[in-house]
Design a protein around this motif. Structure first.
Motif, PDB file in Angstrom:
ATOM      1  N   ARG A  23       0.830  -1.202   0.000  1.00 47.50           N
ATOM      2  CA  ARG A  23       0.000   0.000   0.000  1.00 47.50           C
ATOM      3  C   ARG A  23       0.869   1.259   0.000  1.00 47.50           C
ATOM      4  O   ARG A  23       2.021   1.223   0.428  1.00 47.50           O
ATOM      5  N   THR A  40      -0.905  -1.577  -5.799  1.00 44.56           N
ATOM      6  CA  THR A  40      -1.420  -2.190  -4.566  1.00 44.56           C
ATOM      7  C   THR A  40      -2.366  -3.338  -4.904  1.00 44.56           C
ATOM      8  O   THR A  40      -3.241  -3.207  -5.757  1.00 44.56           O
ATOM      9  N   PHE A  42      -3.716  -5.668  -2.044  1.00 42.81           N
ATOM     10  CA  PHE A  42      -4.642  -5.747  -0.910  1.00 42.81           C
ATOM     11  C   PHE A  42      -4.774  -4.384  -0.242  1.00 42.81           C
ATOM     12  O   PHE A  42      -3.771  -3.725   0.007  1.00 42.81           O
ATOM     13  N   ASP A  43      -6.010  -3.991   0.084  1.00 40.86           N
ATOM     14  CA  ASP A  43      -6.170  -2.761   0.855  1.00 40.86           C
ATOM     15  C   ASP A  43      -5.919  -3.069   2.337  1.00 40.86           C
ATOM     16  O   ASP A  43      -5.588  -4.204   2.704  1.00 40.86           O
ATOM     17  N   GLY A  46      -7.526  -6.074   3.688  1.00 42.98           N
ATOM     18  CA  GLY A  46      -7.267  -7.348   3.016  1.00 42.98           C
ATOM     19  C   GLY A  46      -8.144  -7.580   1.804  1.00 42.98           C
ATOM     20  O   GLY A  46      -8.126  -8.661   1.215  1.00 42.98           O
ATOM     21  N   ASN A  47      -8.930  -6.582   1.435  1.00 45.19           N
ATOM     22  CA  ASN A  47      -9.774  -6.708   0.241  1.00 45.19           C
ATOM     23  C   ASN A  47      -8.940  -6.508  -1.018  1.00 45.19           C
ATOM     24  O   ASN A  47      -7.895  -5.851  -0.981  1.00 45.19           O
ATOM     25  N   TYR A  48      -9.420  -7.056  -2.127  1.00 39.53           N
ATOM     26  CA  TYR A  48      -8.705  -6.916  -3.395  1.00 39.53           C
ATOM     27  C   TYR A  48      -9.680  -6.980  -4.557  1.00 39.53           C
ATOM     28  O   TYR A  48     -10.795  -7.473  -4.419  1.00 39.53           O
ATOM     29  N   ARG A  76       2.456 -11.774   1.194  1.00 39.05           N
ATOM     30  CA  ARG A  76       1.399 -11.392   0.250  1.00 39.05           C
ATOM     31  C   ARG A  76       1.781 -11.787  -1.172  1.00 39.05           C
ATOM     32  O   ARG A  76       0.959 -12.322  -1.912  1.00 39.05           O
TER      33      ARG A  76
END
Length: 115
Positions: A23, A40, A42-43, A46-48, A76
């Motif tokens: 990030r 980026t 994953f935010d 943990g969303n993608y 990751r």
């Protein structure tokens, strides 16, 4: 395929693109490998969004072209690399096994991110 810092340096010299999936706040905190593409995955939660991420990857590398994934410690990118390889058919995905933290710990250079 997991790689170490020596292999990372060799691949960079060969012109293989580096994709930093962390990030923006992480890029600012540690710096990034010079000429990395900052995309980026994953935010913070943990969303993608796989289609959106692949759209950003497309101009950099296709399914048959090599590229390197780097994150903080390799966790990751290990997950993302396996997904790209096993589920989506990307065949030349390199994962920096110990991430940018090991790169920095070994005294390798980083630069400030552009964004």
């Amino acid at each position: 395929m997991n790689i170490d810092n020596a292999q990372l340096e060799k691949l960079i010299e060969e012109g293989v693109p580096v994709i930093d999936i962390r990030r923006p706040e992480e890029w600012r905190q540690t710096g990034v490998v010079k000429d990395s593409h900052l995309i980026t995955f994953f935010d913070k939660k943990g969303n993608y969004n796989v289609p959106a991420w692949l759209e950003k990857l497309a101009p950099i590398a296709g399914k048959d072209q090599p590229f390197i994934l780097i994150c903080r410690t390799g966790n990751r990118t290990g997950t993302v690399g396996k997904f790209l390889d096993k589920k989506l058919g990307y065949k030349k995905v390199y994962n920096v096994q110990k991430g940018i933290t090991d790169w920095i710990a070994k005294g390798k250079p980083v630069v400030k991110p552009a964004n």
